[in-house]
Scaffold this motif. Structure first.
Motif, PDB file in Angstrom:
ATOM      1  N   ALA A   1     -37.869 -39.954  17.157  1.00 36.45           N
ATOM      2  CA  ALA A   1     -37.659 -38.665  17.829  1.00 36.45           C
ATOM      3  C   ALA A   1     -38.880 -38.286  18.661  1.00 36.45           C
ATOM      4  CB  ALA A   1     -37.350 -37.579  16.799  1.00 36.45           C
ATOM      5  N   ALA A   2     -40.072 -38.519  18.112  1.00 37.77           N
ATOM      6  CA  ALA A   2     -41.298 -38.228  18.861  1.00 37.77           C
ATOM      7  C   ALA A   2     -41.410 -39.143  20.078  1.00 37.77           C
ATOM      8  CB  ALA A   2     -42.511 -38.391  17.956  1.00 37.77           C
ATOM      9  N   ALA A   3     -41.006 -40.400  19.922  1.00 36.12           N
ATOM     10  CA  ALA A   3     -41.060 -41.340  21.042  1.00 36.12           C
ATOM     11  C   ALA A   3     -40.114 -40.910  22.155  1.00 36.12           C
ATOM     12  CB  ALA A   3     -40.720 -42.742  20.555  1.00 36.12           C
ATOM     13  N   ARG A   4     -38.931 -40.412  21.786  1.00 35.01           N
ATOM     14  CA  ARG A   4     -37.989 -39.948  22.812  1.00 35.01           C
ATOM     15  C   ARG A   4     -38.570 -38.776  23.596  1.00 35.01           C
ATOM     16  NH1 ARG A   4     -34.228 -41.088  18.647  1.00 35.01           N
ATOM     17  NH2 ARG A   4     -34.193 -38.897  17.963  1.00 35.01           N
ATOM     18  N   ARG A   5     -39.350 -37.952  22.921  1.00 31.05           N
ATOM     19  CA  ARG A   5     -39.989 -36.811  23.578  1.00 31.05           C
ATOM     20  C   ARG A   5     -41.269 -37.214  24.317  1.00 31.05           C
ATOM     21  NH1 ARG A   5     -37.479 -31.889  24.498  1.00 31.05           N
ATOM     22  NH2 ARG A   5     -36.126 -31.353  22.736  1.00 31.05           N
ATOM     23  N   GLY A   6     -41.770 -38.407  24.004  1.00 30.89           N
ATOM     24  CA  GLY A   6     -43.001 -38.859  24.632  1.00 30.89           C
ATOM     25  C   GLY A   6     -44.226 -38.107  24.153  1.00 30.89           C
ATOM     26  N   VAL A   7     -44.228 -37.716  22.878  1.00 30.83           N
ATOM     27  CA  VAL A   7     -45.334 -36.931  22.334  1.00 30.83           C
ATOM     28  C   VAL A   7     -46.010 -37.656  21.180  1.00 30.83           C
ATOM     29  CG1 VAL A   7     -44.338 -34.709  23.002  1.00 30.83           C
ATOM     30  CG2 VAL A   7     -43.783 -35.677  20.760  1.00 30.83           C
ATOM     31  N   ARG A   8     -47.251 -37.304  20.958  1.00 35.58           N
ATOM     32  CA  ARG A   8     -48.021 -37.793  19.819  1.00 35.58           C
ATOM     33  C   ARG A   8     -47.837 -36.809  18.668  1.00 35.58           C
ATOM     34  NH1 ARG A   8     -53.127 -36.164  18.182  1.00 35.58           N
ATOM     35  NH2 ARG A   8     -53.305 -34.943  20.120  1.00 35.58           N
ATOM     36  N   ILE A   9     -47.649 -37.346  17.457  1.00 31.32           N
ATOM     37  CA  ILE A   9     -47.572 -36.478  16.280  1.00 31.32           C
ATOM     38  C   ILE A   9     -48.999 -36.150  15.852  1.00 31.32           C
ATOM     39  CG2 ILE A   9     -46.823 -36.290  13.869  1.00 31.32           C
ATOM     40  CD1 ILE A   9     -44.499 -38.155  14.552  1.00 31.32           C
ATOM     41  N   ALA A  10     -49.402 -34.910  16.083  1.00 33.16           N
ATOM     42  CA  ALA A  10     -50.772 -34.480  15.794  1.00 33.16           C
ATOM     43  C   ALA A  10     -50.913 -33.910  14.395  1.00 33.16           C
ATOM     44  CB  ALA A  10     -51.220 -33.444  16.828  1.00 33.16           C
ATOM     45  N   TYR A  11     -49.844 -33.291  13.893  1.00 30.47           N
ATOM     46  CA  TYR A  11     -49.875 -32.668  12.568  1.00 30.47           C
ATOM     47  C   TYR A  11     -48.577 -32.982  11.827  1.00 30.47           C
ATOM     48  CZ  TYR A  11     -53.698 -29.772  14.358  1.00 30.47           C
ATOM     49  OH  TYR A  11     -54.878 -29.333  14.898  1.00 30.47           O
ATOM     50  N   VAL A  12     -48.709 -33.138  10.541  1.00 29.95           N
ATOM     51  CA  VAL A  12     -47.568 -33.184   9.627  1.00 29.95           C
ATOM     52  C   VAL A  12     -47.787 -32.043   8.642  1.00 29.95           C
ATOM     53  CG1 VAL A  12     -46.313 -34.493   7.886  1.00 29.95           C
ATOM     54  CG2 VAL A  12     -47.308 -35.675   9.864  1.00 29.95           C
ATOM     55  N   ALA A  13     -46.835 -31.112   8.558  1.00 33.54           N
ATOM     56  CA  ALA A  13     -47.010 -29.911   7.738  1.00 33.54           C
ATOM     57  C   ALA A  13     -45.951 -29.844   6.646  1.00 33.54           C
ATOM     58  CB  ALA A  13     -46.934 -28.660   8.611  1.00 33.54           C
ATOM     59  N   GLU A  14     -46.405 -29.651   5.422  1.00 32.27           N
ATOM     60  CA  GLU A  14     -45.498 -29.415   4.295  1.00 32.27           C
ATOM     61  C   GLU A  14     -45.498 -27.928   3.967  1.00 32.27           C
ATOM     62  OE1 GLU A  14     -43.668 -31.748   3.187  1.00 32.27           O
ATOM     63  OE2 GLU A  14     -44.753 -33.656   3.104  1.00 32.27           O
ATOM     64  N   THR A  15     -44.309 -27.368   3.755  1.00 33.45           N
ATOM     65  CA  THR A  15     -44.249 -25.978   3.315  1.00 33.45           C
ATOM     66  C   THR A  15     -44.518 -25.859   1.815  1.00 33.45           C
ATOM     67  OG1 THR A  15     -41.850 -26.147   3.005  1.00 33.45           O
ATOM     68  CG2 THR A  15     -42.641 -25.307   5.128  1.00 33.45           C
ATOM     69  N   HIS A  16     -44.251 -26.944   1.066  1.00 31.76           N
ATOM     70  CA  HIS A  16     -44.479 -26.931  -0.380  1.00 31.76           C
ATOM     71  C   HIS A  16     -44.307 -28.336  -0.922  1.00 31.76           C
ATOM     72  CE1 HIS A  16     -40.144 -26.524   0.203  1.00 31.76           C
ATOM     73  NE2 HIS A  16     -39.914 -26.823  -1.065  1.00 31.76           N
ATOM     74  N   VAL A  17     -44.677 -28.531  -2.169  1.00 32.99           N
ATOM     75  CA  VAL A  17     -44.379 -29.788  -2.855  1.00 32.99           C
ATOM     76  C   VAL A  17     -42.904 -29.745  -3.223  1.00 32.99           C
ATOM     77  CG1 VAL A  17     -44.832 -31.201  -4.885  1.00 32.99           C
ATOM     78  CG2 VAL A  17     -46.723 -30.077  -3.713  1.00 32.99           C
ATOM     79  N   HIS A  18     -42.117 -30.614  -2.630  1.00 36.09           N
ATOM     80  CA  HIS A  18     -40.658 -30.530  -2.724  1.00 36.09           C
ATOM     81  C   HIS A  18     -40.146 -30.993  -4.077  1.00 36.09           C
ATOM     82  CE1 HIS A  18     -40.481 -29.647   1.536  1.00 36.09           C
ATOM     83  NE2 HIS A  18     -41.371 -30.602   1.718  1.00 36.09           N
ATOM     84  N   ASN A  19     -39.075 -30.322  -4.503  1.00 38.73           N
ATOM     85  CA  ASN A  19     -38.440 -30.640  -5.781  1.00 38.73           C
ATOM     86  C   ASN A  19     -37.126 -31.378  -5.630  1.00 38.73           C
ATOM     87  OD1 ASN A  19     -40.069 -29.268  -8.002  1.00 38.73           O
ATOM     88  ND2 ASN A  19     -39.849 -27.602  -6.527  1.00 38.73           N
ATOM     89  N   ASP A  20     -36.620 -31.493  -4.396  1.00 40.22           N
ATOM     90  CA  ASP A  20     -35.289 -32.076  -4.232  1.00 40.22           C
ATOM     91  C   ASP A  20     -35.285 -33.374  -3.453  1.00 40.22           C
ATOM     92  OD1 ASP A  20     -35.963 -30.734  -1.848  1.00 40.22           O
ATOM     93  OD2 ASP A  20     -33.855 -30.434  -1.322  1.00 40.22           O
ATOM     94  N   TYR A  21     -36.400 -33.793  -2.895  1.00 41.74           N
ATOM     95  CA  TYR A  21     -36.444 -35.082  -2.210  1.00 41.74           C
ATOM     96  C   TYR A  21     -37.872 -35.587  -2.155  1.00 41.74           C
ATOM     97  CZ  TYR A  21     -38.131 -32.784   2.122  1.00 41.74           C
ATOM     98  OH  TYR A  21     -38.852 -32.080   3.051  1.00 41.74           O
ATOM     99  N   VAL A  22     -38.008 -36.863  -1.907  1.00 43.35           N
ATOM    100  CA  VAL A  22     -39.321 -37.481  -1.773  1.00 43.35           C
ATOM    101  C   VAL A  22     -39.754 -37.352  -0.318  1.00 43.35           C
ATOM    102  CG1 VAL A  22     -40.674 -39.588  -2.051  1.00 43.35           C
ATOM    103  CG2 VAL A  22     -38.786 -39.104  -3.625  1.00 43.35           C
ATOM    104  N   THR A  23     -40.925 -36.789  -0.101  1.00 47.37           N
ATOM    105  CA  THR A  23     -41.404 -36.571   1.259  1.00 47.37           C
ATOM    106  C   THR A  23     -41.926 -37.862   1.895  1.00 47.37           C
ATOM    107  OG1 THR A  23     -42.951 -35.319   2.636  1.00 47.37           O
ATOM    108  CG2 THR A  23     -43.727 -35.966   0.472  1.00 47.37           C
ATOM    109  N   GLY A  24     -41.824 -37.900   3.203  1.00 46.46           N
ATOM    110  CA  GLY A  24     -42.453 -38.972   3.966  1.00 46.46           C
ATOM    111  C   GLY A  24     -43.741 -38.522   4.618  1.00 46.46           C
ATOM    112  N   GLY A  25     -44.201 -37.319   4.265  1.00 49.08           N
ATOM    113  CA  GLY A  25     -45.351 -36.737   4.942  1.00 49.08           C
ATOM    114  C   GLY A  25     -46.619 -37.551   4.857  1.00 49.08           C
TER     115      GLY A  25
END
Length: 454
Positions: free
Chosen positions: A40-64
């Motif tokens: 998705a970032a490649a389609r936009r032609g942007v660099r991912i500068a930040y990865v932000a978590e709102t919390h430690v998730h209880n329902d899935y494993v994060t890829g952050g």
């Protein structure tokens, strides 16, 4: 000019977001399978500068953690979250420049977890979006009972306060972009739409229209059962998830499938419930790939039990493998595709069971024939009304309670058919005579079946 892309994960009822400007972006609450985020970032032609978590998730494993490692992005995690890896701890009021005049501001919104943090995105000082995670959802809020039972009421009160803080600080036209609430059991109730604003929530959300005592009492009274696999998600996320491996599993023939069944492994048939009922490997379970596969399979399976996947095509296996990896079921033990006749040993027959409608059940009762009616809906659904004389065991409890189902042919139903199909396969594998009612529950009354009000 900024952009915001929604990344939807219908199976889990969640969303992640990619937001940024012409050159750089932030990813909020990414999924375990980060390849689609990178794409998705490649389609936009942007660099991912930040990865932000709102919390430690209880329902899935994060890829952050992996996404930050692969892209070199700064990994923003609430400072109060107890994690075992290096990250940028985020405190209330911290701001980060994403791209030019595009900034991200952290807003402490405890309630779903004690450390929960929302993020307001601003362009040239004007806030244009609120990433609310499991705090303020569309018409609801995140449930407060996933951390520690003794904290539930305290966190429910914090949810009320956090919702008020968000609407007090943000303008009415600011879009509300939550992670949960689209089918996730992390939501205290389910969203009735897929888009909202601060102003709409101010007018319609119970957290903002009810006083705190009334709100807390209603929320606590309405909480559903917690999926069993949630107990494993928080610890995995706090420890730092390993990279996901989505390479194809080994291929299994009928001999190996039989051997794995004999060893007590779970053989999961991903086909639709009609095809499964017509012919399936005896002892296999039916979790439709088009249903809430990850939620219900992860909920029912003994944690760590090996899984063999059966499907019509390799793509169905790949899709299921991706979805299961999001909840920590990382590697299927094996898989088989094609026709079900190829999944049994030479000379062995496929098993089957009948499907029916509520009108068929009504006719059986009218003839005076014995029929055990098993309702596998959740408690809250049954409270709205149920068939007189029916037995109630929610589908997520059935595997451990099959011995409680009375003798006789079992007519199993849910609200629409998917969970009834899961339950029917569990009963069939246990050697019970079963009929899967593939019908909407509203049809029960139309068929003349006597209902008891909840």
């Amino acid at each position: 000019m900024f952009f915001i892309d929604n990344l939807e994960f219908e199976g889990l009822g969640n969303r992640s977001y990619l937001a940024g400007g012409p050159a750089a972006a932030v990813v909020v609450d990414p999924p375990r399978d980060i390849d689609q985020v990178i794409a998705a970032a490649a389609r936009r032609g942007v660099r991912i500068a930040y990865v932000a978590e709102t919390h430690v998730h209880n329902d899935y494993v994060t890829g952050g953690l992996e996404l930050a490692r692969v892209t070199g992005a700064r990994y923003l995690v609430p400072a109060g979250a107890h994690v075992s890896f290096a990250r940028t701890p985020v405190a209330d009021g911290d701001t980060f420049t994403v791209d030019g005049g595009l900034t991200l501001r952290a807003i402490a919104t405890p309630g779903h977890t004690p450390h929960h943090t929302s993020y307001a995105l601003a362009e040239d000082g004007r806030e244009v979006a609120a990433f609310t995670g499991g705090s303020l959802l569309i018409g609801s809020v995140g449930r407060p009972d996933l951390v520690e039972p003794r904290l539930t009421e305290q966190l429910a009160r914090a949810q009320h306060a956090s919702a008020h803080r968000l609407v007090d600080e943000l303008d009415d036209e600011v879009p509300v972009l939550p992670t949960h609430g689209f089918g996730s059991f992390c939501s205290s109730s389910q969203a009735e739409g897929d888009a909202s604003t601060i102003g709409e929530e101010r007018r319609n959300n119970d957290a903002l229209t009810l006083d705190v005592d009334t709100f807390v009492a209603q929320m606590l009274a309405g909480l559903e059962d917690v999926p069993a696999y949630y107990a494993h998600m928080g610890p995995a996320n706090a420890a730092g998830p390993t990279p996901v491996d989505l390479t194809p599993p080994r291929r299994a023939d009928g001999e190996e499938i039989a051997s794995r069944l004999a060893a007590g492994e779970w053989v999961v048939d991903l086909r639709n419930r009609m095809a499964f009922a017509e012919g399936h490997v005896a002892g296999s379970f039916n979790f439709e790939s088009e249903g809430k596969l990850a939620t219900y399979l992860a909920w029912l399976i003994p944690w760590g039990k090996p899984v063999v996947l059966l499907a019509e095509t390799p793509q169905q296996v790949a899709d299921a493998q991706r979805e299961l990896a999001r909840v920590g079921i990382d590697r299927p033990a094996a898989a088989a595709t094609g026709e079900p006749t190829g999944w049994v040993r030479p000379g062995e027959q496929l098993a089957s069971f009948p499907r029916a409608r509520f009108t068929d059940l009504a006719e059986v009762r009218e003839r005076g024939e014995e029929a055990v009616v098993l309702d596998v809906r959740r408690d809250s659904e049954r409270a709205g009304g149920y068939i007189d004389g029916s037995v109630h065991i929610p589908v997520h409890e059935l595997h451990g309670r099959i011995g409680e189902v009375p003798d006789g042919t079992v007519w199993v139903h849910c609200a629409g058919g998917m969970r009834a199909a899961i339950a029917a396969s569990l009963l069939d594998a246990a050697g019970r005579d079963v009929v899967a009612v593939d019908d909407g529950f509203d049809a029960a009354a139309e068929a003349g079946l006597p209902l008891i009000s909840g």
